[in-house]
Design an enzyme around this catalytic site. Sequence first.
Site, mmCIF file in Angstrom:
data_model
loop_
_atom_site.group_PDB
_atom_site.id
_atom_site.type_symbol
_atom_site.label_atom_id
_atom_site.label_comp_id
_atom_site.label_asym_id
_atom_site.label_seq_id
_atom_site.Cartn_x
_atom_site.Cartn_y
_atom_site.Cartn_z
ATOM 1 N N ASP A 1 -14.541 -13.196 11.582
ATOM 2 C CA ASP A 1 -14.264 -13.682 10.229
ATOM 3 C C ASP A 1 -13.213 -14.788 10.285
ATOM 4 O OD1 ASP A 1 -14.453 -13.800 7.469
ATOM 5 O OD2 ASP A 1 -13.015 -12.179 7.141
ATOM 6 N N HIS B 1 -7.859 -7.927 6.097
ATOM 7 C CA HIS B 1 -8.870 -6.872 5.946
ATOM 8 C C HIS B 1 -8.156 -5.550 5.696
ATOM 9 C CE1 HIS B 1 -11.750 -9.351 8.733
ATOM 10 N NE2 HIS B 1 -11.590 -9.887 7.539
ATOM 11 N N SER C 1 -6.681 -9.262 10.507
ATOM 12 C CA SER C 1 -7.340 -7.950 10.431
ATOM 13 C C SER C 1 -6.545 -6.959 11.271
ATOM 14 C CB SER C 1 -8.795 -8.063 10.899
ATOM 15 O OG SER C 1 -9.471 -6.824 10.757
#
Length: 368
Positions: free
Chosen positions: A308, A212, A184
């Site tokens: 995540d 992401h 991310s």
Amino acid sequence: MVVDDSAVIRGLISRWVSTEPDMVVAASLRTGLDAVNQIERVNPDVAVLDIEMPELDGISALPLLLAKKRNLIIIMASTLTRRNAEISFKALSLGASDYIPKPESTREPAAAETFRHDLIQKIRHLGAKVRRAAPASPCPPLAPVPGRPRDPSPRPALVPVAQPPLVRRAFGTQAPRVLLIGSSTGGPQALMALVTELGAVIDRFPVLITQHMPPTFTTILAEHLARSSHRPAREAIDGEIVKAGQIYLAPGGRHMRVARHGADVVIALDDGPPINFCKPAVDPLFTSAIDVWQGGVLAVVLTGMGSDGMRGGKEIVAAGGNVIAQDEASSVVWGMPGAAAHAGICAAILPLNQIASKLVRVFSGDRS
């Protein structure tokens, strides 16, 4: 410091920031030139910098701001066009910490709320990292903003909290048959550095990545990964067969999973709701891979906010696979890899510049 030529966007971001108990708007400015001229007086921890502005645009202001305050966290803000995506990637290479896509219209409540959530989280997590670090050089005190009383209280000292020691697992005995990567904040830079050294793995095993990132941006990222790795890399296509020698990137706005289709493994994309506030999310890729490769999954969790990948990583380890996490010192934000590390599921926790060589060894049979 909010820098945007749109009074609407400046006002919106300033109101959002002002309602957060741990943030204050240091300045709201219209152009990059204003930002460069006032950076030393304002002395912000974080700057939200628009790309397209009169007098001095964001990409031109970026190096000038960093020259005056080298530890400034800069978040580039832009609309979702290919040109702005390219400029955002260039900004990352020039020292910007992150980027955020602006919604096409702030009148749509869902789009505005997603923008607000993502921006506040980026400011909080990236700003906290620079506040924990010792200042690069003393800066003059913040001048009072006209019309607002100066808060005389000093910034509170951050007291370090003792963390329990991280537990590392032994590598599983099953040979890995696929490499999965989740990332991310800070991920684009980390991914490009990593794939540069992974040619031997990519040639023999499929590599699937969830970063992401919104649409258009993933298209550009795939092109950068192809140039960095000298291997085919592109956004995954629903239903295509997964093969060695190819990097598959989850397209922005869609979750990427894998599934069995006869003797083949295929990509399965879906337009379901966000998971862990993300779309694409890492956990769907991690968990789906277990049904395909069982214990032959090796997953890497790179820099990023949130957690995540941790739950999917737990399931990978329970199935006999392995997880490697990037260490805190080399991560832009140690959220995702930190969550995996603290969950006790990692066989290794390594600096970014050591992960590729470790992967090459593991895929070559060394699981010590």
